[in-house]
Design a protein around this motif. Structure first.
Motif, PDB file in Angstrom:
ATOM      1  N   CYS A 369     -53.404  -6.014 -82.856  1.00 35.57           N
ATOM      2  CA  CYS A 369     -53.215  -7.357 -82.311  1.00 35.57           C
ATOM      3  C   CYS A 369     -52.022  -7.320 -81.374  1.00 35.57           C
ATOM      4  N   GLN A 370     -52.191  -7.931 -80.209  1.00 33.51           N
ATOM      5  CA  GLN A 370     -51.052  -8.018 -79.298  1.00 33.51           C
ATOM      6  C   GLN A 370     -49.911  -8.696 -80.046  1.00 33.51           C
ATOM      7  N   ALA A 371     -48.729  -8.225 -79.807  1.00 31.06           N
ATOM      8  CA  ALA A 371     -47.514  -8.652 -80.523  1.00 31.06           C
ATOM      9  C   ALA A 371     -47.123  -7.536 -81.497  1.00 31.06           C
TER      10      ALA A 371
ATOM     11  N   GLY B  22     -58.652 -15.622 -69.636  1.00 32.02           N
ATOM     12  CA  GLY B  22     -59.310 -14.390 -69.222  1.00 32.02           C
ATOM     13  C   GLY B  22     -58.925 -13.242 -70.134  1.00 32.02           C
ATOM     14  N   GLU B  23     -59.724 -12.199 -70.080  1.00 35.60           N
ATOM     15  CA  GLU B  23     -59.509 -11.043 -70.950  1.00 35.60           C
ATOM     16  C   GLU B  23     -58.097 -10.472 -70.799  1.00 35.60           C
ATOM     17  N   ALA B  24     -57.684  -9.734 -71.824  1.00 35.55           N
ATOM     18  CA  ALA B  24     -56.356  -9.131 -71.801  1.00 35.55           C
ATOM     19  C   ALA B  24     -56.197  -8.207 -70.607  1.00 35.55           C
ATOM     20  N   ALA B  25     -55.037  -8.251 -70.027  1.00 41.02           N
ATOM     21  CA  ALA B  25     -54.637  -7.325 -68.968  1.00 41.02           C
ATOM     22  C   ALA B  25     -55.435  -7.433 -67.669  1.00 41.02           C
ATOM     23  N   VAL B  26     -56.064  -8.558 -67.449  1.00 40.09           N
ATOM     24  CA  VAL B  26     -56.742  -8.722 -66.164  1.00 40.09           C
ATOM     25  C   VAL B  26     -55.750  -9.144 -65.076  1.00 40.09           C
ATOM     26  N   GLY B  27     -54.573  -9.566 -65.514  1.00 36.32           N
ATOM     27  CA  GLY B  27     -53.539  -9.913 -64.538  1.00 36.32           C
ATOM     28  C   GLY B  27     -53.224 -11.399 -64.436  1.00 36.32           C
ATOM     29  N   SER B  29     -50.853 -13.118 -66.083  1.00 40.54           N
ATOM     30  CA  SER B  29     -49.407 -13.319 -65.960  1.00 40.54           C
ATOM     31  C   SER B  29     -48.916 -12.841 -64.601  1.00 40.54           C
ATOM     32  N   SER B  30     -49.523 -11.780 -64.119  1.00 45.21           N
ATOM     33  CA  SER B  30     -49.112 -11.258 -62.824  1.00 45.21           C
ATOM     34  C   SER B  30     -49.430 -12.240 -61.709  1.00 45.21           C
ATOM     35  N   LEU B  31     -50.577 -12.903 -61.811  1.00 43.74           N
ATOM     36  CA  LEU B  31     -50.928 -13.905 -60.806  1.00 43.74           C
ATOM     37  C   LEU B  31     -49.909 -15.034 -60.811  1.00 43.74           C
ATOM     38  N   ASN B  43     -45.462  -3.127 -65.126  1.00 45.92           N
ATOM     39  CA  ASN B  43     -45.739  -3.220 -66.564  1.00 45.92           C
ATOM     40  C   ASN B  43     -45.263  -4.550 -67.127  1.00 45.92           C
ATOM     41  N   LYS B  44     -46.201  -5.410 -67.193  1.00 50.06           N
ATOM     42  CA  LYS B  44     -45.873  -6.753 -67.661  1.00 50.06           C
ATOM     43  C   LYS B  44     -46.201  -6.793 -69.143  1.00 50.06           C
ATOM     44  N   GLU B  45     -45.284  -7.298 -69.956  1.00 46.67           N
ATOM     45  CA  GLU B  45     -45.592  -7.406 -71.388  1.00 46.67           C
ATOM     46  C   GLU B  45     -46.782  -8.328 -71.592  1.00 46.67           C
ATOM     47  N   PRO B  46     -47.598  -8.008 -72.569  1.00 50.37           N
ATOM     48  CA  PRO B  46     -48.712  -8.927 -72.829  1.00 50.37           C
ATOM     49  C   PRO B  46     -48.146 -10.279 -73.239  1.00 50.37           C
ATOM     50  N   THR B  47     -48.878 -11.286 -72.895  1.00 50.63           N
ATOM     51  CA  THR B  47     -48.431 -12.617 -73.257  1.00 50.63           C
ATOM     52  C   THR B  47     -48.699 -12.854 -74.738  1.00 50.63           C
ATOM     53  N   ASP B  70     -49.995 -19.986 -69.184  1.00 52.07           N
ATOM     54  CA  ASP B  70     -50.559 -18.643 -69.065  1.00 52.07           C
ATOM     55  C   ASP B  70     -50.815 -18.146 -70.491  1.00 52.07           C
ATOM     56  N   THR B  71     -52.056 -17.902 -70.810  1.00 44.10           N
ATOM     57  CA  THR B  71     -52.393 -17.606 -72.214  1.00 44.10           C
ATOM     58  C   THR B  71     -52.559 -16.119 -72.479  1.00 44.10           C
ATOM     59  N   ALA B  72     -52.624 -15.776 -73.736  1.00 47.08           N
ATOM     60  CA  ALA B  72     -52.836 -14.390 -74.137  1.00 47.08           C
ATOM     61  C   ALA B  72     -54.316 -14.065 -74.048  1.00 47.08           C
ATOM     62  N   GLY B  73     -54.598 -12.854 -73.629  1.00 43.06           N
ATOM     63  CA  GLY B  73     -55.989 -12.539 -73.334  1.00 43.06           C
ATOM     64  C   GLY B  73     -56.778 -11.904 -74.452  1.00 43.06           C
ATOM     65  N   GLN B  74     -56.107 -11.326 -75.421  1.00 38.03           N
ATOM     66  CA  GLN B  74     -56.856 -10.591 -76.441  1.00 38.03           C
ATOM     67  C   GLN B  74     -57.807 -11.538 -77.177  1.00 38.03           C
ATOM     68  N   ASN B 128     -59.446 -10.500 -60.053  1.00 33.00           N
ATOM     69  CA  ASN B 128     -58.134  -9.963 -59.674  1.00 33.00           C
ATOM     70  C   ASN B 128     -58.191  -8.441 -59.498  1.00 33.00           C
ATOM     71  N   LYS B 129     -57.106  -7.920 -59.011  1.00 29.57           N
ATOM     72  CA  LYS B 129     -56.919  -6.495 -58.725  1.00 29.57           C
ATOM     73  C   LYS B 129     -57.779  -6.051 -57.538  1.00 29.57           C
ATOM     74  N   LEU B 130     -57.854  -6.930 -56.590  1.00 32.79           N
ATOM     75  CA  LEU B 130     -58.620  -6.645 -55.382  1.00 32.79           C
ATOM     76  C   LEU B 130     -58.072  -5.401 -54.685  1.00 32.79           C
ATOM     77  N   ASP B 131     -56.803  -5.150 -54.855  1.00 30.66           N
ATOM     78  CA  ASP B 131     -56.209  -3.984 -54.198  1.00 30.66           C
ATOM     79  C   ASP B 131     -56.831  -2.665 -54.662  1.00 30.66           C
ATOM     80  N   LEU B 132     -57.472  -2.687 -55.801  1.00 29.31           N
ATOM     81  CA  LEU B 132     -58.092  -1.460 -56.295  1.00 29.31           C
ATOM     82  C   LEU B 132     -59.467  -1.196 -55.682  1.00 29.31           C
ATOM     83  N   ALA B 133     -60.029  -2.196 -55.047  1.00 27.77           N
ATOM     84  CA  ALA B 133     -61.300  -1.998 -54.359  1.00 27.77           C
ATOM     85  C   ALA B 133     -61.021  -1.324 -53.020  1.00 27.77           C
TER      86      ALA B 133
HETATM   87  N1  LIG Z   1     -53.526  -2.901 -59.300  1.00 29.56           N
HETATM   88  C1  LIG Z   1     -53.283  -4.105 -59.791  1.00 29.56           C
HETATM   89  N2  LIG Z   1     -52.783  -4.217 -61.018  1.00 29.56           N
HETATM   90  C2  LIG Z   1     -52.555  -5.433 -61.493  1.00 29.56           C
HETATM   91  C3  LIG Z   1     -52.834  -6.600 -60.766  1.00 29.56           C
HETATM   92  N3  LIG Z   1     -52.500  -7.662 -61.506  1.00 29.56           N
HETATM   93  C4  LIG Z   1     -52.031  -7.180 -62.681  1.00 29.56           C
HETATM   94  N4  LIG Z   1     -52.055  -5.846 -62.689  1.00 29.56           N
HETATM   95  C5  LIG Z   1     -51.638  -4.968 -63.790  1.00 29.56           C
HETATM   96  O1  LIG Z   1     -52.456  -5.195 -64.913  1.00 29.56           O
HETATM   97  C6  LIG Z   1     -51.693  -5.162 -66.086  1.00 29.56           C
HETATM   98  C7  LIG Z   1     -51.854  -6.456 -66.861  1.00 29.56           C
HETATM   99  O2  LIG Z   1     -51.295  -7.501 -66.170  1.00 29.56           O
HETATM  100  P1  LIG Z   1     -50.870  -8.854 -66.860  1.00 29.56           P
HETATM  101  O3  LIG Z   1     -50.523  -9.811 -65.784  1.00 29.56           O
HETATM  102  O4  LIG Z   1     -49.872  -8.631 -67.917  1.00 29.56           O
HETATM  103  O5  LIG Z   1     -52.241  -9.262 -67.529  1.00 29.56           O
HETATM  104  P2  LIG Z   1     -52.554 -10.531 -68.434  1.00 29.56           P
HETATM  105  O6  LIG Z   1     -53.891 -10.979 -68.037  1.00 29.56           O
HETATM  106  O7  LIG Z   1     -51.457 -11.488 -68.368  1.00 29.56           O
HETATM  107  O8  LIG Z   1     -52.623  -9.858 -69.865  1.00 29.56           O
HETATM  108  P3  LIG Z   1     -52.441 -10.584 -71.274  1.00 29.56           P
HETATM  109  O9  LIG Z   1     -51.178 -11.305 -71.243  1.00 29.56           O
HETATM  110  O10 LIG Z   1     -52.447  -9.446 -72.250  1.00 29.56           O
HETATM  111  O11 LIG Z   1     -53.618 -11.443 -71.452  1.00 29.56           O
HETATM  112  C8  LIG Z   1     -50.265  -4.929 -65.688  1.00 29.56           C
HETATM  113  O12 LIG Z   1     -49.974  -3.584 -65.881  1.00 29.56           O
HETATM  114  C9  LIG Z   1     -50.239  -5.266 -64.233  1.00 29.56           C
HETATM  115  O13 LIG Z   1     -49.308  -4.512 -63.562  1.00 29.56           O
HETATM  116  C10 LIG Z   1     -53.377  -6.439 -59.453  1.00 29.56           C
HETATM  117  O14 LIG Z   1     -53.636  -7.370 -58.722  1.00 29.56           O
HETATM  118  N5  LIG Z   1     -53.580  -5.164 -59.016  1.00 29.56           N
END
Ligand SMILES: Nc1nc2c(ncn2[C@@H]2O[C@H](COP(=O)(O)OP(=O)(O)OP(=O)(O)O)[C@@H](O)[C@H]2O)c(=O)[nH]1
Ligand SMILES: [Mg+2]
Lengths: 1105, 237
Positions: A369-371, B22-27, B29-31, B43-47, B70-74, B128-133
């Motif tokens: 679980c996250q956390a 949205g799912e965990a780590a889709v970005g 918090s980064s947005l 490296n953003k800590e998970p929310t 901004d919610t947690a994705g898990q 998100n993560k359009l830069d990877l396309a």
């Molecule tokens: N290449 C790329 N990586 C991204 C982008 N946005 C986020 N990331 C990376 O994806 C990872 C997760 O980003 P977060 O913003 O923490 O994701 P989150 O959706 O808030 O995740 P939870 O809080 O766990 O739900 C991080 O390592 C970011 O650096 C993006 O636009 N492009």
């Protein structure tokens, strides 16, 4: 559904009688309280206890009981004499000044007293928790006072790398037992026994202790070889620097104090808790000892001691295996305390990965679980991987249970508890929050979930953890309340979430500032905000005890669990995929409840059986439980509840059968091995957990399901991923096929697919026979309403003609199905080749066998071969007999005279044949009864939430009103009481359900009567079924049944095309007027058996052999 | 929550409660970080639970203040979500264009919002993560490119064709964007579009004395908003 009914009754009882709740289910058992107090692992339970007085001998002095008066006085003045209770468990001797008692006669309050106020000492208070393996010697002291006094020499300091500790370093505990001679002796005997078995685990002790920093640290001065020794791993901090400024944290001074304390009071396994211990923790632990003291105070040390290699073993065992948890862990590895240098390195990331992964394997239910990543990243700064692994175990399972579970019910529950404490202690603030529509938990949830690690600067968060591991989860609440209290005024000025959050954010960022910057008093000025916070938390909120928390949790638990279950259900139903849209919201809700209900029941049953076995095993074994009652575990009743995240989600075939048994009458066994016994139900939740008779059939209190080939086919078909289990989604998809469409063509096609094993669009002879047998299987109880209704199993003697007639129509329809199917079947040229090579007779036998029985039971072949003239009916009867299927019927007379069989081309195995879907469709549609069977009849044999007449359009529109689901409204008579979960919908709801069940049955009966009437009307209008008259005198018929059967069956198999025309009429004819025989017996026999012999033989053409 | 707002803002403004799902780590918090601080952290800590941030967007005629949850994705945090989307008038449902499963999850969120959240909630689907396309392909052309996976050395990590997501968004009446929190591409546009899509009636002013004024403001025609808001700088304070 009987199953459900009974569990409702049980649950209702449970609700009605609150004593029952508290006595057997809610109050933790004494052993578990004992474990809680001393933070011992599951394996321990108290076996002895006695009042005692503990005296610590000072360094170098021998025992103080014999010492000079001055010595004793001095020690007393230093507080090193403690009176309390001494306990013995399997592997531990524990002493506590707390005063709690766990003997069977002790009140709950006295067993539980450690959960009350502990004045900063934690539940175990002053005293020790000494592994017996750490006891080197016990002497009985000669004493003037005629009392029992023991001098205990521990192994303190023995593993420090030297073969022999100087006498100077020996730790001696003097304990005076205060009890009758008898009591004392009993205690000593038990101790002796324990010590002997303790010897076996000294290796573990040595291994574990050698990894303790205290061992290394204290040996430092006295040992010469010491310098060459590697210091034990004290976490990433040693490599990457501990957080904070060591000088500002006064780490050296703390270390000195601890060194002194440990030298005085023993270290690691032999540590004695004295008041200074708790004070030293309160001021913050020094870096290098932090991990070890966490281990000692949380009890994870004892877990590690129990199985020192568990961590490495777990990793090795699962090495390389993938899992969902691992994917989730990987995602977060780079996102855990990323500012801390260790987590920018492979070293730190690797440790984090391993600890999280190992834990996810030991507790797959929680997984990851996250956390947890943040918590583990934090503790790894001060602990070795192993230590962190065991601490994580204790954390997840004892300190904050349910926080990280898949439903996070612990987290949600504690938020509710926290809110209610805020309401109680700070009513003005609470009102303000309410008025401003600020939801407290949006702020406080992360505090609890990440143990404040993410909320405050790390150095302060660790100080909170220091106290948390010692005193338990109540610390989280005390801190939270104190934070709000201190910021009360500013919070009263905040009017929305944003402002609220920013007040607290600012506060957290300034914890190191002076709490009284403007004060004249320099001492006051020196007090930091964090110190102030600690004081408020532990002084002002001293009244918040562990008991307060437990009480509040108990109070809110049901609401929280119900909420989760409601939410989970809603979400899960919504995400069941496109197929689910074909079913109504009611049906989906019903299937959901029933699915988890069955799995829950089965899980419970398994648990009870296991417990029972355990209990029996224990009873046979040692008398550990001499004076201590062994009670079942606290949460047993809840294991498997959806909200606890511990529910099964996979339905295997047996569970599927049980599932069907609740909704499809045809799936019930005609011949239950263990008849459904009312008495058994009561016992589960009976007053005495120990008295309950675990006479659990595999089906619990529900009726026993059949195990027909059709059921297996259905299961296989629905298990679309071939996993050997069904998910809810599989199940729903399955039902959407059989119930979700009113399109008869697709229903027919679906049934065809069910029997088209190789998917080549052809069903061979064998398949046709199996199909027709399935028809009969499905239809055999279709009209058997009384049987359905009277769950107790008393069949009603009289039946209405209407009912009978419908049965018989169906029978005849099936007969004609077979005839037509064979007639219109295409020859299979490919098959011809292979078939010819086989023994003809064998083939027939085989196919007949399958026809007859439906499961490929090899035993029957023998029987069949013996009775030479193999007619299908005959086969059936003997086979059924052999299987013991026919129970309510007199045995089939086997002296059946051989009939001469006319040639039947279709049945000639030398000429393989098959039917295709179009043929099948044509054959079905040629028969009115079968047509209606495929139109709605089959679907209606599954009784879901909606009334049996399916309305395909009603589906999704009502999804939004799901809130009402589970509450049967009186208007929907046909609603089934299938809702097992959540089990506590309130007494009202359950009783409603029970009532509704009755109504439903009544409704069902009525409906079927009407159906039958309609059927009858139609039939008579068509003039197709001439005689309904002879429904009397069945009793005589019963006896002749078997002989009747054969001819009928033969008629079924007739190839005589001329007969085709009359077949229908005949079928109806033959089927008419049979009564009792139909009910509750094996499918093929009776209805057919009704035929009048003479009539039959005239019409039937047998096939030759 | 749409009507609740801050008490300290000096300027008249309309508050908009916006939730990210949205799912965990889709970005997610980064947005938010890009939008609020114009910053990106590798490296953003998970929310944990949820994070709360605010950001003001000055429009020509008024200011919109986003209150961002901004919610947690898990997956297991899903049961907490209702706490956060309660009263939200807008939602960003985010998926990761390199992870098809995240789009499925996004669809689940959309379904939940449509049934459980405030009626009329404005939902934007964000890949998100359009830069990877593969950078060269335009959003339209990307469809085909994505279909044949990443055999080129160009290594297009995109797994969700724009077309697929767009079609789904259109069908459900969602705003649709592809963004990169990393480069900032399209990020401000998402929020601008949301600001413009929120029906006037949903816009309420601040509490107290400011409230009345803000109510006035919110009635002003917003049609000009989109262009003004186009620039990132327009929003980042
Ligand atoms: N290449 C790329 N990586 C991204 C982008 N946005 C986020 N990331 C990376 O994806 C990872 C997760 O980003 P977060 O913003 O923490 O994701 P989150 O959706 O808030 O995740 P939870 O809080 O766990 O739900 C991080 O390592 C970011 O650096 C993006 O636009 N492009
Ligand atoms: Mg996040």
């Amino acid at each position: 559904m009987f199953n459900n009914l009974s569990s409702f009754v049980q649950k209702a009882q449970q609700l009605i009688d609150p004593n029952l709740l508290s006595s057997s289910t809610n109050n933790p058992s004494k052993s578990s309280l004992f474990r809680q107090q001393f933070r011992l692992p599951e394996s321990q339970s108290p076996s002895q206890e006695i009042l005692a007085e503990l005296t610590l001998s000072r360094h170098g002095s021998t025992n103080s009981v014999d010492g000079s008066k001055e010595d004793r006085d001095r020690e007393r003045s230093q507080g090193s004499r403690y009176s309390g209770r001494l306990f013995l468990s399997e592997h531990y001797m524990c002493f506590s000044t707390q005063g709690s008692s766990f003997v069977s006669t002790a009140t709950f309050a006295s067993s539980n007293s450690f959960n009350g106020e502990t004045h900063g000492t934690g539940p175990a208070s002053n005293g020790f928790t000494l592994p017996l393996s750490a006891v080197r010697r016990v002497e009985r002291l000669p004493s003037q006072t005629n009392l029992f006094a023991l001098a205990i020499t521990t192994s303190n300091g023995f593993s420090s790398g030297r073969p022999k500790a100087s006498d100077d370093e020996l730790q001696k505990l003097t304990i005076q037992l205060l009890g009758s001679r008898q009591q004392c002796e009993r205690f000593c005997d038990a101790l002796k026994k324990g010590l002997r078995s303790g010897m076996k685990t000294t290796d573990n002790l040595r291994k574990v202790v050698s990894l303790c920093y205290s061992e290394y640290h204290l040996a430092e001065d006295s040992s010469k070889e010491h310098k060459e020794r590697e210091p034990p791993d004290t976490g990433l901090g040693t490599l990457f620097k501990y957080p904070g400024d060591a000088r500002k944290l006064r780490d050296k001074a703390k270390m000195r104090l601890w060194k002194e304390y440990l030298r005085e009071s023993g270290r690691n396994a032999c540590l004695v808790r004295q008041p200074t211990f708790h004070k030293l923790i309160r001021v913050g632990l020094p870096n290098r000892l932090r991990g070890e003291i966490w281990e000692m105070s949380s009890g994870s040390f004892y877990l590690r001691l129990q199985n020192p290699d568990l961590y490495t073993e777990t990793l090795a065992k699962h090495s390389g295996k993938p899992s969902l948890a691992i994917d989730e862990i990987e995602k977060d590895l780079n996102r855990s305390l990323p500012e801390y240098p260790a987590y920018q390195s492979e070293e730190g990331i690797g440790r984090l990965r391993r600890v999280l992964t190992a834990y996810s394997w030991t507790n797959e239910e929680v997984g990851y679980c996250q956390a947890m990543n943040i918590v583990v990243a934090a503790i790894l700064i001060y602990m070795s991987e192993e230590q962190a692994f065991f601490l994580l175990n204790v954390l997840c399972e004892q300190l904050v249970p349910g926080y990280y579970s898949t439903t996070m019910y612990g987290t949600l529950l504690d938020q509710k508890v926290f809110e209610s404490l805020v309401e109680k202690t700070m009513p003005i603030l609470w009102d303000h929050l309410q008025k401003s529509d600020v939801q407290l938990s949006v702020v406080s949830l992360p505090w609890f979930l990440s143990l404040y690690i993410n909320s405050m600067p790390l150095i302060f968060a660790f100080r909170v953890l220091d106290v948390f591991f010692l005193e338990g989860p109540k610390v989280l609440f005390q801190m939270g309340l104190a934070i709000l209290r201190i910021n009360g005024e500013e919070l009263l000025d905040a009017h929305d979430d944003g402002a609220f959050i920013s007040v607290l954010k600012t506060y957290f960022s300034r914890l190191d500032e002076s709490a009284h910057p403007k004060s004249e008093n320099p001492k006051l000025r020196a007090v930091t905000r964090f110190q102030e916070l600690m004081v408020v938390a532990f002084k002002e909120f001293a009244g918040i005890t562990q008991q307060t928390i437990s009480d509040q949790r108990a109070k809110h638990k049901d609401a929280v669990l119900n909420n989760i279950e409601h939410f989970t259900k809603r979400t899960s139903i919504r995400n069941l995929g496109p197929e689910s849209k074909k079913l109504s919201a009611n049906d989906l809700g019903f299937l959901y409840d029933r699915f988890y209900g069955v799995l829950y029941d089965r899980q419970q049953r398994k648990l009870l059986i296991e417990q029972e076995n355990d209990r029996r095993a224990k009873a046979g074994r040692a008398k550990i439980s001499d004076i201590m009652p062994q009670m079942s575990d606290d949460n047993a009743i809840e294991v498997g509840r959806v909200a606890l995240g511990s529910s099964d989600t996979q339905m295997d075939y047996d569970a599927f059968r049980e599932f069907l048994a609740g909704i499809a009458p045809w799936s019930l066994s005609d011949n239950p091995a263990s008849p459904w016994d009312k008495e058994k139900q009561q016992s589960y939740f009976g007053n005495s957990m120990r008295n309950r008779s675990v006479s659990l059939t595999p089906w619990g209190s529900g009726p026993e399901p059949d195990d027909h080939e059709f059921m297996r086919r259905l299961f296989r078909q629905w298990d679309s991923e071939h996993q050997k289990y069904l998910t809810l989604q599989n199940l729903v998809a399955g039902f959407s096929h059989v119930k979700g469409t009113r399109d008869i063509m697709s229903n027919i096609a679906y049934f065809f697919d069910l029997y088209d094993d190789d998917g080549d669009g052809k069903i061979d002879r064998d398949g046709i026979l199996k199909m027709s047998e399935a028809f009969l299987f499905l239809g055999r109880k279709g009209l058997d309403i009384p049987e359905l209704q009277s769950s107790s199993g008393t069949p009603k003697k009289s039946e209405s003609t209407v009912v009978l007639s419908k049965d018989e129509q169906f029978l005849s329809a099936v007969s004609s199905f077979i005839k037509r199917a064979f007639e219109y079947a295409d020859p299979d040229s490919q098959m011809n080749m292979t078939m010819k090579r086989q023994n003809t007779a064998d083939n027939v036998t085989k196919s007949m066998d399958q026809f007859a029985i439906g499961d490929d039971d090899e035993d029957d072949l023998v029987d069949l071969e013996e009775s030479k003239p193999v007619s299908p009916v005959k086969l059936k009867s003997t086979a059924a007999e052999a299987e013991g299927e026919v129970v309510k019927l007199p045995p089939v007379p086997s002296e059946d005279k051989p009939h001469t069989h006319a040639a039947n081309a279709a049945l000639d195995p030398a000429k393989p044949l098959f039917i295709s879907l179009p043929t099948f469709r044509m054959v079905i549609l040629a028969d009115e009864v079968l047509e209606s069977f495929f139109d709605t009849g089959f679907a209606n044999t599954f009784l879901l939430a909606d009334s049996p007449i399916p309305s395909s359009a009603s589906a999704m529109a009502s999804l939004t009103t799901f809130t009402n689901l589970g509450r049967a409204s009186p208007a929907t008579v046909a609603q089934h009481p299938g809702i097992i979960l959540p089990p506590t919908k309130g007494l009202r709801g359950m009783l409603d359900n029970i009532v509704n069940d009755g109504m439903r049955v009544a409704h069902e009966v009525r409906r079927r009567m009407e159906d039958a009437q309609r059927e009858l009307d139609r039939a008579s209008a068509a003039g197709a079924s001439p005689d309904e008259e002879d429904d009397d005198d069945h009793d005589e018929h019963d006896e002749k049944m078997s002989s009747h059967m054969d001819p009928d069956r033969r008629s079924v198999l007739s190839t005589d095309r001329d007969l085709l025309e009359t077949a229908e009429a005949e079928g109806v004819d033959s089927g008419s007027g049979r009564a009792n025989s139909v009910r509750g017996t094996s499918l093929l026999d009776e209805p057919i058996g009704e035929k009048k012999e003479g009539e039959q033989s005239a019409k039937v053409v047998e096939f030759e052999r | 929550m749409a009507d609740a707002s801050q008490g300290s803002a000096p300027k008249p403004s309309s508050s908009v409660k916006l939730v990210l799902l949205g799912e965990a780590a889709v970005g997610k918090s980064s947005l938010v970080m890009r939008f609020v601080n114009n910053d990106f952290q590798e490296n953003k800590e998970p929310t944990i639970g949820a994070a709360f941030l605010t950001q003001k967007c000055p429009l020509p005629t008024r200011t919109i203040k986003f209150e961002i949850w901004d919610t947690a994705g898990q997956e297991r945090f899903a049961s907490l979500a209702p706490m956060y989307y309660r009263n939200a008038s807008a939602a960003l449902v985010v998926y990761d264009i390199t992870k098809p499963s995240s789009l499925t999850k996004a669809q689940h969120w959309v379904a939940e919002l449509q049934r459980q959240a405030s009626p009329g909630i404005v939902i934007a689907l964000v890949g998100n993560k359009l830069d990877l396309a593969t950078p060269s392909t335009s959003p339209e052309g990307a469809d085909e490119a994505a279909e044949d996976e990443n055999d080129d050395d160009e290594a297009d990590a995109r797994k969700v064709p724009t077309k697929t997501a767009k079609a789904y968004a259109d069908e459900d009446g969602l705003l649709f964007f592809e963004t990169s929190a990393k480069t900032g591409e399209n990020v401000a546009e998402v929020f601008t579009a949301i600001a413009n899509a929120i029906p006037e009636t949903q816009l309420k002013g601040t509490r107290g004395s400011a409230a009345a004024r803000a109510q006035e403001e919110s009635r002003v025609n917003l049609s000009a908003g989109r262009d003004t808001m186009g620039a990132k700088e327009g929003c980042a304070c």
